[in-house]
Design a protein around this motif. Structure first.
Motif, PDB file in Angstrom:
ATOM      1  N   PRO A 159       0.804  -1.225   0.000  1.00 39.24           N
ATOM      2  CA  PRO A 159       0.000   0.000   0.000  1.00 39.24           C
ATOM      3  C   PRO A 159       0.840   1.279   0.000  1.00 39.24           C
ATOM      4  O   PRO A 159       0.512   2.236  -0.715  1.00 39.24           O
ATOM      5  CB  PRO A 159      -0.831  -0.125   1.286  1.00 39.24           C
ATOM      6  CG  PRO A 159      -0.936  -1.600   1.516  1.00 39.24           C
ATOM      7  CD  PRO A 159       0.391  -2.154   1.083  1.00 39.24           C
ATOM      8  N   SER A 160       1.936   1.290   0.774  1.00 33.61           N
ATOM      9  CA  SER A 160       2.753   2.509   0.798  1.00 33.61           C
ATOM     10  C   SER A 160       3.467   2.725  -0.533  1.00 33.61           C
ATOM     11  O   SER A 160       3.723   3.867  -0.932  1.00 33.61           O
ATOM     12  CB  SER A 160       3.766   2.456   1.948  1.00 33.61           C
ATOM     13  OG  SER A 160       4.726   1.446   1.749  1.00 33.61           O
ATOM     14  N   PHE A 161       3.794   1.626  -1.242  1.00 33.03           N
ATOM     15  CA  PHE A 161       4.375   1.780  -2.585  1.00 33.03           C
ATOM     16  C   PHE A 161       3.414   2.531  -3.498  1.00 33.03           C
ATOM     17  O   PHE A 161       3.805   3.457  -4.219  1.00 33.03           O
ATOM     18  CB  PHE A 161       4.706   0.408  -3.190  1.00 33.03           C
ATOM     19  CG  PHE A 161       5.053   0.463  -4.652  1.00 33.03           C
ATOM     20  CD1 PHE A 161       6.336   0.786  -5.056  1.00 33.03           C
ATOM     21  CD2 PHE A 161       4.087   0.215  -5.624  1.00 33.03           C
ATOM     22  CE1 PHE A 161       6.653   0.864  -6.415  1.00 33.03           C
ATOM     23  CE2 PHE A 161       4.394   0.291  -6.975  1.00 33.03           C
ATOM     24  CZ  PHE A 161       5.682   0.610  -7.366  1.00 33.03           C
ATOM     25  N   PHE A 162       2.129   2.123  -3.486  1.00 28.30           N
ATOM     26  CA  PHE A 162       1.170   2.760  -4.381  1.00 28.30           C
ATOM     27  C   PHE A 162       0.855   4.191  -3.960  1.00 28.30           C
ATOM     28  O   PHE A 162       0.590   5.045  -4.803  1.00 28.30           O
ATOM     29  CB  PHE A 162      -0.091   1.906  -4.485  1.00 28.30           C
ATOM     30  CG  PHE A 162       0.081   0.713  -5.377  1.00 28.30           C
ATOM     31  CD1 PHE A 162       0.221   0.862  -6.743  1.00 28.30           C
ATOM     32  CD2 PHE A 162       0.138  -0.562  -4.844  1.00 28.30           C
ATOM     33  CE1 PHE A 162       0.399  -0.231  -7.572  1.00 28.30           C
ATOM     34  CE2 PHE A 162       0.315  -1.666  -5.662  1.00 28.30           C
ATOM     35  CZ  PHE A 162       0.448  -1.495  -7.029  1.00 28.30           C
ATOM     36  N   GLY A 166       1.665   6.294  -7.084  1.00 26.65           N
ATOM     37  CA  GLY A 166       0.413   6.396  -7.821  1.00 26.65           C
ATOM     38  C   GLY A 166      -0.199   5.016  -8.006  1.00 26.65           C
ATOM     39  O   GLY A 166       0.503   4.009  -8.058  1.00 26.65           O
ATOM     40  N   PHE A 167      -1.509   4.987  -8.135  1.00 29.02           N
ATOM     41  CA  PHE A 167      -2.219   3.710  -8.152  1.00 29.02           C
ATOM     42  C   PHE A 167      -2.350   3.185  -9.579  1.00 29.02           C
ATOM     43  O   PHE A 167      -3.448   3.091 -10.137  1.00 29.02           O
ATOM     44  CB  PHE A 167      -3.574   3.865  -7.450  1.00 29.02           C
ATOM     45  CG  PHE A 167      -3.422   4.000  -5.959  1.00 29.02           C
ATOM     46  CD1 PHE A 167      -3.538   2.895  -5.132  1.00 29.02           C
ATOM     47  CD2 PHE A 167      -3.117   5.231  -5.382  1.00 29.02           C
ATOM     48  CE1 PHE A 167      -3.373   3.005  -3.763  1.00 29.02           C
ATOM     49  CE2 PHE A 167      -2.951   5.350  -4.013  1.00 29.02           C
ATOM     50  CZ  PHE A 167      -3.074   4.240  -3.203  1.00 29.02           C
ATOM     51  N   GLY A 176       9.473  -1.734  -8.070  1.00 29.00           N
ATOM     52  CA  GLY A 176       8.137  -2.159  -7.690  1.00 29.00           C
ATOM     53  C   GLY A 176       8.039  -2.316  -6.187  1.00 29.00           C
ATOM     54  O   GLY A 176       8.931  -1.889  -5.434  1.00 29.00           O
ATOM     55  N   PRO A 177       6.977  -2.933  -5.697  1.00 30.08           N
ATOM     56  CA  PRO A 177       6.818  -3.117  -4.251  1.00 30.08           C
ATOM     57  C   PRO A 177       7.988  -3.848  -3.584  1.00 30.08           C
ATOM     58  O   PRO A 177       8.348  -3.522  -2.448  1.00 30.08           O
ATOM     59  CB  PRO A 177       5.519  -3.927  -4.151  1.00 30.08           C
ATOM     60  CG  PRO A 177       4.731  -3.500  -5.349  1.00 30.08           C
ATOM     61  CD  PRO A 177       5.751  -3.324  -6.432  1.00 30.08           C
TER      62      PRO A 177
END
Length: 404
Positions: A159-162, A166-167, A176-177
């Motif tokens: 979630p913190s990656f997005f 951005g989603f 990436g994550p």
């Protein structure tokens, strides 16, 4: 919890389960898989949302933690020799590592029994199951350790990656994550293992061995007709019969050797990263070779070049490079590329496909593909799809390619 009336869907599923049960008793192909799906849906339909929430957010996380602790104290090994009548908790605890407290072991066993991982045969008495015995095996132990220690942090950080990026679905294998979690932007997932955490890489390879257990193998007659498609028409004077490209520790190529033995009219070659080749588990008849599949394929004119769960791990540009590194080695009208991968249906994907698709995104910035997406990828590399085979009990497929 208060009564929760069955839905129309639940009642329909009951009828379906009754028919599938008869099919299972009569040995009908696909009945077992149909029952698994129908029973899972029935549980969902019969459960109150709160019950489902408690299972997902309370019971399963506790289950995962206990599985991790069970590895630590060697609980499943301690239970592996117990008979169907079971054994008292204190006796089981006495065989565990780290002088585990019998009270603690009892609490672990009660939840494992509630989750059907072990069997409760009487008050404070527990017996192993097929699952718990499997969890005593090294590959399953490594799978538990890999997911809990190495990959659960990625799930938690996604979630913190997005929020930061951005989603939008990631389209990079180096940003990436996974890279966000371990602060290693620029390092691909498979590069991270040898550079930063070889033990994580070893556990991953071991988990892939466990992943293959109990699944239909691509070379089974009901899956892909090896004799008709590969052995028949093979050049007996050719040095190489099949090259397993990125074949892990060798479970696929070893399985092929055990299934066909002397019928195989040429050499079998296992190619992998050097650190995986070092731990490969293959017979002397299999040649092992350290190779980077992004570079030119050194084995020329093989009957087949086999990729298991490789295409799914990379973005389209990288896959095009992988495939184009094979094309010059192929003999037109003779050599084949075999892609053992998921082909996602346009509707009704299986949970094994959907969860792995998500984890591919988190770890590799990659994804599963539909028939159309597979076809477009291969055509861009100068290849054509000759056919797609799938075992009735499998969720993956075997795609056969030839030069256009």
């Amino acid at each position: 919890m208060a009564a929760y009336p069955p839905t129309l869907e639940a009642l329909t599923l009951l009828d379906s389960i009754a028919k599938l049960s008869d099919g299972l008793k009569n040995g009908e192909q696909g009945a077992r898989e149909g029952l698994l799906g129908a029973c899972s849906k029935l549980i969902s339909e019969l459960s109150h949302p709160t019950e489902t929430m408690l299972m997902l957010l309370w019971a399963q996380p506790s289950h995962h933690t206990i599985l991790r602790m069970a590895v630590e104290i060697r609980l499943f090994q301690a239970m592996s020799g117990i008979g169907a009548e079971g054994q008292r908790t204190a006796d089981i605890a006495a065989k565990c590592a780290h002088q585990a407290d019998p009270i603690l072991v009892g609490r672990m066993l009660r939840h494992l029994a509630a989750m059907d991982t072990v069997r409760e045969t009487g008050p404070d008495t527990f017996a192993p199951t097929a699952l718990s015995n499997a969890f005593a095996e090294p590959a399953y132990q490594d799978s538990i350790l890999y997911i809990f220690e190495d990959f659960q942090p990625v799930h938690q950080a996604t979630p913190s990656f997005f929020h930061k990026h951005g989603f939008k679905s990631p389209d990079s294998g180096v940003d990436g994550p996974f890279q966000h979690t371990f602060n290693c932007k620029g390092d691909h997932y498979f590069e991270y293992f040898p550079k930063h955490n070889p033990e994580m890489g070893r556990r991953f390879a071991s988990m892939m061995e466990a992943w293959s257990k109990g699944r239909p193998r691509w070379f089974q007659e009901e899956y892909y007709p090896v004799r008709q498609r590969l052995i028949d028409g093979a050049d007996k004077g050719s040095e190489a019969f099949l090259v397993d490209v990125g074949g892990g520790t060798g479970h696929d190529i070893e399985g092929l050797l055990q299934a066909f033995g002397a019928e195989i009219p040429g050499k079998l070659v296992l190619q992998e990263r050097p650190e995986i080749i070092e731990i490969a588990q293959v017979s002397p008849e299999v040649q092992t070779m350290a190779h980077d599949f992004l570079t030119e394929q050194p084995v020329k004119g093989a009957r087949a070049y086999y990729f298991h769960s490789i295409i799914q791990d990379w973005t389209d540009p990288v896959n095009t490079q992988i495939l184009k590194s094979i094309v010059p080695a192929m003999k037109k009208g003779y050599s084949k590329i075999l892609v053992n991968d998921f082909v996602v249906p346009n509707q009704g994907a299986h949970w094994a496909q959907t969860c792995m698709d998500w984890e591919l995104m988190e770890s590799l910035g990659a994804r599963h593909r539909t028939v159309a997406e597979h076809t477009a990828l291969y055509e861009g590399a100068g290849l054509k799809v000759v056919g797609i085979w799938r075992h009735p009990q499998s969720v993956d497929s075997l795609i056969e390619l030839e030069l256009t």
